[in-house]
Design an enzyme around this catalytic site. Sequence first.
Site, PDB file in Angstrom:
ATOM      1  CB  CYS A  59      -0.461   0.247   0.830  1.00 61.06           C
ATOM      2  SG  CYS A  59      -2.073  -1.078   0.746  1.00 61.06           S
ATOM      3  CB  THR A  60       4.249   2.270   1.723  1.00 60.29           C
ATOM      4  OG1 THR A  60       3.357   2.110   2.585  1.00 60.29           O
ATOM      5  CG2 THR A  60       5.220   3.289   1.569  1.00 60.29           C
TER       6      THR A  60
END
Length: 149
Positions: free
Chosen positions: A44-45
């Site tokens: 997600c980062t």
Amino acid sequence: MLKVGDSLPQFEGKNQDGKTVTSSEFIGKKLIIFFYPQANTPTCTVEACNLSDHYSQLEKAGFQLLGISGDSVKKQKNFHSKFSFPYDLIADDDHYIIEKFGVWQEKNTFGKTYMGIVRTTFIFNEKGVCERVIEKVTSKTAAEQILEG
């Protein structure tokens, strides 16, 4: 799941600063909404940072951008501050928005079945009509996937 031709669902949610954001604010603008499973996780980062790194290109193409996950406002604030994202992250810990878009689904990882957010990107035109759905998001090239469409 929401599909091409569907209208932008009416919703409101709190951003990373606790400010209410509504879908109606984006009518008249092109909008990208990306759903991601969890703030501050590796994949997600990578996705959120890729979109941040290419934000000026997305803006030049006329897009507004919103990230949504099932995290709390506090977790979104931490994620947003840590990476200085130039766009809002919406906290949807009750899954109200997530379910409207149909991205809360059964998932299977390493033989374990559970309910979770399916990483998906929706692109809406100025009239609030969905023009594209990217179901197979490649986190490292998320912005390129949007811009190539």
